[in-house]
Design a protein around this motif. Sequence first.
Motif, mmCIF file in Angstrom:
data_model
loop_
_atom_site.group_PDB
_atom_site.id
_atom_site.type_symbol
_atom_site.label_atom_id
_atom_site.label_comp_id
_atom_site.label_asym_id
_atom_site.label_seq_id
_atom_site.Cartn_x
_atom_site.Cartn_y
_atom_site.Cartn_z
ATOM 1 N N ILE A 78 1.664 10.416 -10.505
ATOM 2 C CA ILE A 78 1.038 10.454 -11.169
ATOM 3 C C ILE A 78 -0.151 11.398 -10.870
ATOM 4 O O ILE A 78 0.127 12.241 -12.260
ATOM 5 C CB ILE A 78 -0.437 8.986 -11.258
ATOM 6 C CG1 ILE A 78 -0.208 8.508 -11.451
ATOM 7 C CG2 ILE A 78 -1.155 9.608 -12.695
ATOM 8 C CD1 ILE A 78 -0.656 6.433 -11.869
ATOM 9 N N LEU A 82 0.355 6.593 -6.934
ATOM 10 C CA LEU A 82 -0.872 7.588 -6.720
ATOM 11 C C LEU A 82 -0.746 9.291 -6.778
ATOM 12 O O LEU A 82 -0.734 9.620 -7.611
ATOM 13 C CB LEU A 82 -1.791 7.263 -6.427
ATOM 14 C CG LEU A 82 -3.103 7.841 -5.998
ATOM 15 C CD1 LEU A 82 -3.871 7.689 -7.315
ATOM 16 C CD2 LEU A 82 -3.532 7.879 -4.659
ATOM 17 N N LEU A 88 1.087 0.955 -9.426
ATOM 18 C CA LEU A 88 -0.827 1.644 -9.933
ATOM 19 C C LEU A 88 -1.492 -0.050 -9.903
ATOM 20 O O LEU A 88 -2.701 0.087 -9.219
ATOM 21 C CB LEU A 88 -1.242 3.284 -9.940
ATOM 22 C CG LEU A 88 -2.723 3.719 -9.203
ATOM 23 C CD1 LEU A 88 -1.569 3.370 -7.660
ATOM 24 C CD2 LEU A 88 -2.841 4.461 -10.992
ATOM 25 N N LEU A 89 -0.992 -0.489 -10.777
ATOM 26 C CA LEU A 89 -1.926 -1.348 -11.571
ATOM 27 C C LEU A 89 -1.346 -2.278 -11.301
ATOM 28 O O LEU A 89 -2.471 -3.617 -11.327
ATOM 29 C CB LEU A 89 -1.996 -1.002 -13.180
ATOM 30 C CG LEU A 89 -2.228 0.273 -13.460
ATOM 31 C CD1 LEU A 89 -2.543 0.885 -15.480
ATOM 32 C CD2 LEU A 89 -3.840 0.733 -13.370
ATOM 33 N N ILE A 103 1.577 1.866 -3.803
ATOM 34 C CA ILE A 103 0.209 2.349 -3.874
ATOM 35 C C ILE A 103 -0.054 3.516 -4.202
ATOM 36 O O ILE A 103 -0.216 4.119 -4.902
ATOM 37 C CB ILE A 103 -0.896 1.203 -3.788
ATOM 38 C CG1 ILE A 103 -1.095 0.261 -4.153
ATOM 39 C CG2 ILE A 103 -2.320 1.839 -4.656
ATOM 40 C CD1 ILE A 103 -1.660 -1.060 -3.721
ATOM 41 N N PRO A 131 -1.506 -4.227 -6.907
ATOM 42 C CA PRO A 131 -3.446 -4.210 -5.610
ATOM 43 C C PRO A 131 -3.527 -5.948 -6.295
ATOM 44 O O PRO A 131 -3.925 -6.526 -5.251
ATOM 45 C CB PRO A 131 -4.516 -3.307 -6.642
ATOM 46 C CG PRO A 131 -3.280 -2.618 -7.873
ATOM 47 C CD PRO A 131 -2.528 -2.830 -7.218
ATOM 48 N N VAL A 132 -3.035 -6.486 -7.237
ATOM 49 C CA VAL A 132 -3.183 -8.101 -7.808
ATOM 50 C C VAL A 132 -1.973 -8.908 -6.756
ATOM 51 O O VAL A 132 -2.650 -9.763 -6.092
ATOM 52 C CB VAL A 132 -2.723 -8.324 -9.375
ATOM 53 C CG1 VAL A 132 -3.024 -9.392 -8.995
ATOM 54 C CG2 VAL A 132 -3.442 -7.188 -10.370
ATOM 55 N N PHE A 191 0.711 -1.238 0.005
ATOM 56 C CA PHE A 191 -0.196 0.315 -0.103
ATOM 57 C C PHE A 191 0.646 1.229 0.015
ATOM 58 O O PHE A 191 0.337 2.244 -0.704
ATOM 59 C CB PHE A 191 -0.748 -0.423 1.144
ATOM 60 C CG PHE A 191 -2.032 -0.968 1.380
ATOM 61 C CD1 PHE A 191 -2.795 -0.682 0.183
ATOM 62 C CD2 PHE A 191 -2.018 -2.396 0.955
ATOM 63 C CE1 PHE A 191 -3.742 -1.136 -0.498
ATOM 64 C CE2 PHE A 191 -3.049 -3.163 0.372
ATOM 65 C CZ PHE A 191 -4.120 -2.760 -0.370
ATOM 66 N N ALA A 244 -1.167 -7.446 -3.744
ATOM 67 C CA ALA A 244 -2.151 -7.383 -2.196
ATOM 68 C C ALA A 244 -2.712 -9.018 -2.234
ATOM 69 O O ALA A 244 -3.086 -9.213 -1.007
ATOM 70 C CB ALA A 244 -2.508 -6.579 -2.021
#
Lengths: 171, 522
Positions: free
Chosen positions: B169, B166, B200-201, B162, B204-205, B159, B207
């Motif tokens: 960007i 964020l 970012l993309l 991530i 999460p996968v 996180f 996690a």
Amino acid sequence: MWAFLATEVLFFGPLFFGYVHGRAFQPEAFASASHHMHVVLGTLNTAILLTSSFTMALGLRASQTDRSPRLWLWLTVLLGLAFLGIKGYEYTSEWSEAASAAGGEARFYFLYYATTGLHAVHLAIGIAIVSWLALRARREMPIEVTGLYWHFIDIVWVFLYPMFYLLERYG
Amino acid sequence: MSYLTEGFTLRSWLTTRDHKRIAVLYMIAITAFFFVGGAAAALIRLELATPAGDLVSAETYNKLFTIHGVVMVWFFLIPSIPSVLGNFLVPIMIGARDMAFPRLNLASWYIYVLGGLFTLAALIAGGVDTGWTFYTPLSTQFAEGNVILVIVGVFIVGFSSILTGLNVIVTVHRLRAPGLTWFRLPLFIWAHYATALILLLATPVLAMTLTLVALERVFGIGIFDPALGGDPLLFQHLFWFYSHPAVYIMVLPAMGVASEIIPCFARRPVFGYRFMAYAILGIATIGFLVWGHHMFVSGQSMYAGMVFSMLSFLVAIPSAIKVFNWTATLYKGSIVFTAPMLYALGFVGLFMIGGLTGLYLASLALDVHLTDTYFVIAHFHYIMVGGSVMAYLGAIHFWWPKISGRLYPEMLARIAALTIFFGFNLTFFPQYLLGWLGMPRRYHEYPPEFQVLNLLSSAGAAVLAIGYLLPLCYLGWSIFYGKKAPPNPWGATGLEWQTASPPPQHNFEDPPRVTRAPYDYA
């Protein structure tokens, strides 16, 4: 916010992927497990959540036209809570069946609890933010951004609903 | 009044929202983790100096390479350039006062530290032996030790990635100085922008996948367990969907660094600027589509393997564009071999070797022979250590005057750079040969005929260790005793060199206005 939502989509990704895999390799087990879902409650919840997106949009509209968005935001919160309440009832009533399920059905239940559970957590966060907005917000921007998040939660549910409730029922 | 003198208390550092101070906090934290991971690597090389498994037991060895991998990948390499130099430089290079979300930036650091504490707790509680890849069913059923604790640590640190992505960007989109159009951005910014997209993309996968592993381990429900209808390959697909792009999280920022240092010390504008920018985006995009090349021998469909193989070859095209363009930048330049330049040139050469051997591994038939051998180890260490760590050190030296306001001792720094380059090659080149001869990875003992090459490799590791300790010493020394740095000690272009060294709290006395393309060396 759009970037954040992109990351969220990918966060749900593996769960959807796990579901697709199970559906492809154990179609019977997934179909039979799907029959145990409370389809009426699921449908009711879908309606509630879609309505909450509508009230959220009305709240945004109100703030853009210099009217108070409060009423609409509180309605959104209320609908969100109703959804969680019904979901909680479903969880408890399905728990005994889920705990005794085996093989592919257990896998179905696991994915069901994990995915809808994650969705419920997102919704709970959403409710907290919207309540805060209803108390505090003066400007349009935070409402718009929160609205995006709320609609995202809604859309996730629109996918979850047919996956878990409608699967094989009418097929 | 610089950002360093805005307050001297510990509290003023730990509650700061200044991106430069947060970058320094990151630098301290990842340096600590680098030496934890490095200590594990040192023990591994000591064990492998002799063919017999005499220094540590097989179980301890497994725990050592796991902790080495986990710490180096998630707690050093991934945050290294993006979180330290990205944090420090992205706002300054685009002429902004700070990141778009300063509080979120500080929160990212605390999340990183929290994840690190979980992982260290697992280490103290006895370690894990799954390897950094957490392959199922080993991680879900058979592994002993603190799998869950490490997974929680990696989940949390994800996180941090991530949120940093964020932040970068949004910062690049919203906070560029007047006149700084997209194609006037330094390539460092392009590289960090592409990296942020991957963070970012892809993260999460990872996690969610690791969460599934933890849940399966606790509740025994078959997502990955074939006995319950799950599929271990599903894990590999999900894991590499993150972990291959993660390689580009590590190497794209390094490319950004090289693209700043090389034009500066060749006194030439970077060759083919637009191609460089497009190549970065190309690598980031194709990088998402090649994960299956980690699974050629896993039993996935042969046709899938062929597609993944071809896509992996495609990544070589933008990578080659970059290497050729750096070389073309040097052509007819007036080159100065300062320490950062030595690191940057080392990066280009080692990245090229690492990249080309990657093509060996992307070839289906050859991979059957080389998979899980030391060839793979050598290949990715050429990219990650030869590439990313060299670039990280080059960047630390290049921007050290800006970060600390002091000059480092140049001659000592050149010696360190050459020591590291020599030690690195001595450590990892023999491993290519070992892998080619068929020595498998992840064993703590090996047949005696491999000893000469292994001993060379262990000797190289000792040289490398000295090389890494040197900068720690003289950079630390220079904070107190180094000569004060002028605003632009290298005569470089770029907005970061137009403000004081170290910069004031909000970076610029007057907001800058950009009228020219970057790399205006003429």
